[in-house]
Scaffold this motif. Structure first.
Motif, short mmCIF file in Angstrom:
data_model
loop_
_atom_site.label_atom_id
_atom_site.label_comp_id
_atom_site.label_asym_id
_atom_site.label_seq_id
_atom_site.Cartn_x
_atom_site.Cartn_y
_atom_site.Cartn_z
N MET A 1 0.97 -1.33 -0.10
CA MET A 1 -0.15 0.18 0.06
C MET A 1 1.02 1.17 -0.08
O MET A 1 2.07 1.09 0.71
N VAL A 2 0.41 2.25 -0.58
CA VAL A 2 1.07 3.77 -0.79
C VAL A 2 0.18 4.46 0.29
O VAL A 2 -1.02 4.51 0.18
N VAL A 3 1.03 5.06 1.26
CA VAL A 3 0.29 5.86 2.26
C VAL A 3 0.75 7.18 1.95
O VAL A 3 1.97 7.43 1.74
N ALA A 4 -0.17 8.29 1.94
CA ALA A 4 0.10 9.53 1.46
C ALA A 4 -0.91 10.62 2.05
O ALA A 4 -1.99 10.12 2.67
N ALA A 5 -0.82 11.80 1.98
CA ALA A 5 -1.66 12.78 2.57
C ALA A 5 -3.11 12.66 1.84
O ALA A 5 -3.06 12.29 0.61
N ALA A 6 -4.15 12.82 2.50
CA ALA A 6 -5.48 12.28 2.16
C ALA A 6 -5.57 13.46 0.76
O ALA A 6 -6.45 13.01 -0.13
N ASP A 7 -5.22 14.51 0.84
CA ASP A 7 -5.39 15.46 -0.39
C ASP A 7 -4.18 15.25 -1.46
O ASP A 7 -4.20 16.13 -2.11
N SER A 8 -3.42 14.33 -1.28
CA SER A 8 -2.31 14.05 -2.35
C SER A 8 -3.15 13.86 -3.46
O SER A 8 -3.93 13.12 -3.63
N HIS A 9 -2.41 14.27 -4.97
CA HIS A 9 -2.74 13.94 -6.02
C HIS A 9 -2.75 12.29 -6.25
O HIS A 9 -3.51 11.86 -7.26
N LEU A 10 -2.06 11.49 -5.72
CA LEU A 10 -1.85 10.04 -5.93
C LEU A 10 -3.19 9.39 -5.23
O LEU A 10 -3.56 8.52 -5.86
N MET A 11 -4.06 9.99 -4.52
CA MET A 11 -5.19 9.66 -3.84
C MET A 11 -6.46 9.63 -4.74
O MET A 11 -7.43 9.16 -4.62
N ALA A 12 -6.17 10.00 -6.03
CA ALA A 12 -7.38 10.48 -6.98
C ALA A 12 -7.45 8.99 -7.68
O ALA A 12 -8.83 8.80 -8.25
N ALA A 13 -6.46 8.15 -7.75
CA ALA A 13 -6.42 6.86 -8.20
C ALA A 13 -6.97 5.69 -7.48
O ALA A 13 -6.67 5.84 -6.10
N GLU A 14 -7.50 4.77 -7.84
CA GLU A 14 -7.94 3.61 -7.05
C GLU A 14 -6.92 2.81 -6.81
O GLU A 14 -7.12 2.10 -5.73
N GLU A 15 -5.99 2.76 -7.72
CA GLU A 15 -4.64 1.91 -7.66
C GLU A 15 -3.38 2.51 -8.17
O GLU A 15 -3.63 3.28 -9.24
N LEU A 16 -2.42 2.35 -7.62
CA LEU A 16 -1.11 3.00 -8.32
C LEU A 16 0.18 1.95 -8.69
O LEU A 16 -0.09 0.75 -8.50
N THR A 17 0.93 2.20 -9.44
CA THR A 17 2.13 1.47 -9.89
C THR A 17 3.19 2.42 -9.45
O THR A 17 3.14 3.34 -9.49
N ALA A 18 4.35 1.54 -9.62
CA ALA A 18 5.79 2.21 -9.05
C ALA A 18 5.96 3.67 -10.13
O ALA A 18 6.31 4.40 -9.64
N ALA A 19 5.36 3.34 -11.47
CA ALA A 19 5.64 4.38 -12.40
C ALA A 19 4.76 5.83 -11.92
O ALA A 19 5.38 6.86 -11.93
N ASP A 20 3.55 5.63 -11.11
CA ASP A 20 2.74 6.59 -10.85
C ASP A 20 3.61 7.50 -9.72
O ASP A 20 3.13 8.58 -9.33
N LEU A 21 4.61 6.82 -8.94
CA LEU A 21 5.30 7.38 -7.84
C LEU A 21 6.58 8.22 -8.26
O LEU A 21 7.27 8.58 -7.53
N ALA A 22 7.05 8.24 -9.38
CA ALA A 22 7.91 8.90 -10.12
C ALA A 22 7.97 10.53 -9.35
O ALA A 22 6.92 10.99 -9.13
N GLY A 23 9.03 10.93 -8.87
CA GLY A 23 9.11 12.12 -8.14
C GLY A 23 8.73 12.46 -6.86
O GLY A 23 8.86 13.41 -6.34
N GLU A 24 8.23 11.23 -6.27
CA GLU A 24 7.77 11.22 -4.98
C GLU A 24 8.99 11.15 -3.94
O GLU A 24 9.79 10.43 -4.35
N VAL A 25 8.75 11.74 -2.58
CA VAL A 25 9.79 11.32 -1.52
C VAL A 25 9.36 10.14 -0.70
O VAL A 25 8.37 10.26 -0.27
N VAL A 26 10.22 9.12 -0.68
CA VAL A 26 9.59 8.09 0.14
C VAL A 26 10.22 7.96 1.45
O VAL A 26 11.75 8.07 1.53
#
Length: 123
Positions: free
Chosen positions: A1-26
């Motif tokens: 699971m990817v955990v992020a801020a509730a208002d993160s752009h990532l939370m707009a998707a129902e499912e993510l891939t590693a490519a979706d996380l490009a540019g993120e700080v882990v």
């Protein structure tokens, strides 16, 4: 699971891939159960690894994201953080073990809960 801020752009998707996380700080975890995920294009946080509960609080602030098993994402759920499935992410296994001769109705109920059954579910 990817955990992020509730208002993160990532939370707009129902499912993510590693490519979706490009540019993120882990955010790194001191109690990491999955090992460091291979996420090309991401950047490790510039601060020391944190315990899961503290890391989720930091992720909720929008500083970065973290990768954890679903059970930990749910256990540490907060209103200001949300989680999504990382389709091509690391996986983990959860197992329950007890002596067969010690099976009781309470143990059966617990197993049902772990499997996702409720009082209204059938076996």
């Amino acid at each position: 699971m990817v955990v992020a801020a509730a208002d993160s752009h990532l939370m707009a998707a129902e499912e993510l891939t590693a490519a979706d996380l490009a540019g993120e700080v882990v955010i790194g975890l001191t109690d990491d159960v999955l090992g460091a995920p291979d996420l090309p294009g991401t950047t490790p946080a510039r601060f020391a690894a944190l315990p899961t509960d503290q890391a989720i609080a930091v992720a909720a602030s929008g500083v970065g994201i973290m990768i954890v098993p679903m059970s930990l994402a749910r256990m540490h759920h907060r209103k200001d953080a949300d989680h999504r499935v990382l389709a091509d992410g690391p996986t983990s296994t959860v197992a329950l073990v007890w002596p067969r001769e010690r099976t009781t109705p309470d143990v059966e109920t617990f197993v049902g809960i772990v499997r996702g059954r409720t009082a209204n579910s059938s076996r």
